[in-house]
Design a protein around this motif. Sequence first.
Motif, PDB file in Angstrom:
ATOM      1  N   VAL A 104      40.703  30.512  35.722  1.00  0.00           N
ATOM      2  CA  VAL A 104      41.604  31.572  36.161  1.00  0.00           C
ATOM      3  C   VAL A 104      42.583  31.894  35.034  1.00  0.00           C
ATOM      4  N   GLY A 105      42.661  33.166  34.682  1.00  0.00           N
ATOM      5  CA  GLY A 105      43.659  33.646  33.731  1.00  0.00           C
ATOM      6  C   GLY A 105      44.667  34.498  34.465  1.00  0.00           C
ATOM      7  N   PHE A 106      45.766  34.828  33.792  1.00  0.00           N
ATOM      8  CA  PHE A 106      46.847  35.562  34.440  1.00  0.00           C
ATOM      9  C   PHE A 106      47.362  36.698  33.577  1.00  0.00           C
ATOM     10  N   VAL A 107      47.634  37.815  34.235  1.00  0.00           N
ATOM     11  CA  VAL A 107      48.386  38.927  33.667  1.00  0.00           C
ATOM     12  C   VAL A 107      49.546  39.135  34.635  1.00  0.00           C
ATOM     13  N   SER A 108      50.767  39.015  34.130  1.00  0.00           N
ATOM     14  CA  SER A 108      51.923  39.123  35.013  1.00  0.00           C
ATOM     15  C   SER A 108      52.943  40.082  34.445  1.00  0.00           C
ATOM     16  N   TYR A 109      53.798  40.538  35.329  1.00  0.00           N
ATOM     17  CA  TYR A 109      54.870  41.426  34.901  1.00  0.00           C
ATOM     18  C   TYR A 109      56.099  41.185  35.758  1.00  0.00           C
ATOM     19  N   GLY A 110      57.225  41.520  35.187  1.00  0.00           N
ATOM     20  CA  GLY A 110      58.493  41.373  35.879  1.00  0.00           C
ATOM     21  C   GLY A 110      59.598  41.990  35.055  1.00  0.00           C
ATOM     22  N   VAL A 132      40.511  25.904  37.153  1.00  0.00           N
ATOM     23  CA  VAL A 132      41.081  25.587  35.839  1.00  0.00           C
ATOM     24  C   VAL A 132      41.867  26.806  35.363  1.00  0.00           C
ATOM     25  N   THR A 133      43.165  26.632  35.133  1.00  0.00           N
ATOM     26  CA  THR A 133      43.978  27.759  34.675  1.00  0.00           C
ATOM     27  C   THR A 133      44.071  27.769  33.156  1.00  0.00           C
ATOM     28  N   MET A 134      44.115  28.978  32.619  1.00  0.00           N
ATOM     29  CA  MET A 134      44.187  29.152  31.173  1.00  0.00           C
ATOM     30  C   MET A 134      45.616  28.943  30.690  1.00  0.00           C
ATOM     31  N   ARG A 135      45.734  28.314  29.545  1.00  0.00           N
ATOM     32  CA  ARG A 135      47.044  28.060  28.967  1.00  0.00           C
ATOM     33  C   ARG A 135      47.735  29.360  28.593  1.00  0.00           C
ATOM     34  N   ASP A 136      47.029  30.239  27.895  1.00  0.00           N
ATOM     35  CA  ASP A 136      47.606  31.505  27.454  1.00  0.00           C
ATOM     36  C   ASP A 136      47.511  32.528  28.574  1.00  0.00           C
ATOM     37  N   LEU A 167      41.327  35.835  27.045  1.00  0.00           N
ATOM     38  CA  LEU A 167      39.917  36.092  27.365  1.00  0.00           C
ATOM     39  C   LEU A 167      38.976  35.164  26.603  1.00  0.00           C
ATOM     40  N   ASP A 168      39.327  34.778  25.386  1.00  0.00           N
ATOM     41  CA  ASP A 168      38.520  33.796  24.651  1.00  0.00           C
ATOM     42  C   ASP A 168      38.491  32.467  25.407  1.00  0.00           C
ATOM     43  N   GLN A 169      39.657  32.015  25.877  1.00  0.00           N
ATOM     44  CA  GLN A 169      39.719  30.767  26.642  1.00  0.00           C
ATOM     45  C   GLN A 169      38.955  30.901  27.954  1.00  0.00           C
TER      46      GLN A 169
END
Length: 188
Positions: A104-110, A132-136, A167-169
């Motif tokens: 799982v990767g994340f794109v966040s905003y605030g 498994v969450t991505m570091r970046d 995305l690489d991770q």
Amino acid sequence: MSPLRVAVIVGSTRVGRVCDTVGNWFAERARRRDDLAVEVLDLAAYAFPACYPQEATPDMRGFAAAIGEAEAFVVVTPEYNRSFPASLKQAIDFAYDEWQAKPVGFVSYGSGSAGLYAVEQLRTVFCALHAVTMRDWVGLDLLGQGVDGCGRPRDTDDRLCAIAAMLDQLTWWGRALRDARRAQPYAS
């Protein structure tokens, strides 16, 4: 090697949201990669019940099936009160086994924090689901110069580098976990 099936989950359902704008912006950039097959799952397109029913509704089953088909995820989320939206938590809870042993990767905003607190909360949730969450991650500050007047992200060098790194991770973990699940089913 077949492309990794990535579901981009648009996690806000609020009226006036920019989550769909951010999610589609990210999906367009992810689709530029030949090694990914990207599908957008917008939670606003599902008629989820307000209360968890005794039996799953067709939309609940459809969402869980889409999660089951995906091999990796990118969750797009705003930060509300130092966390993520209730609509996203509800949707995450509609699936369980479908999240397991997938990245799982994340794109966040605030406003100010670029959604960091929402991502940190989501890491804990996905860890409990054996994902498994991505570091970046990719963070957008809606108060900064990184978005235009309509909330559309601007393609800065730093932001494009953050997308590429995440995305690489995600791709590495997605392929490794896809092979591992094929070799032996995951047991939680």
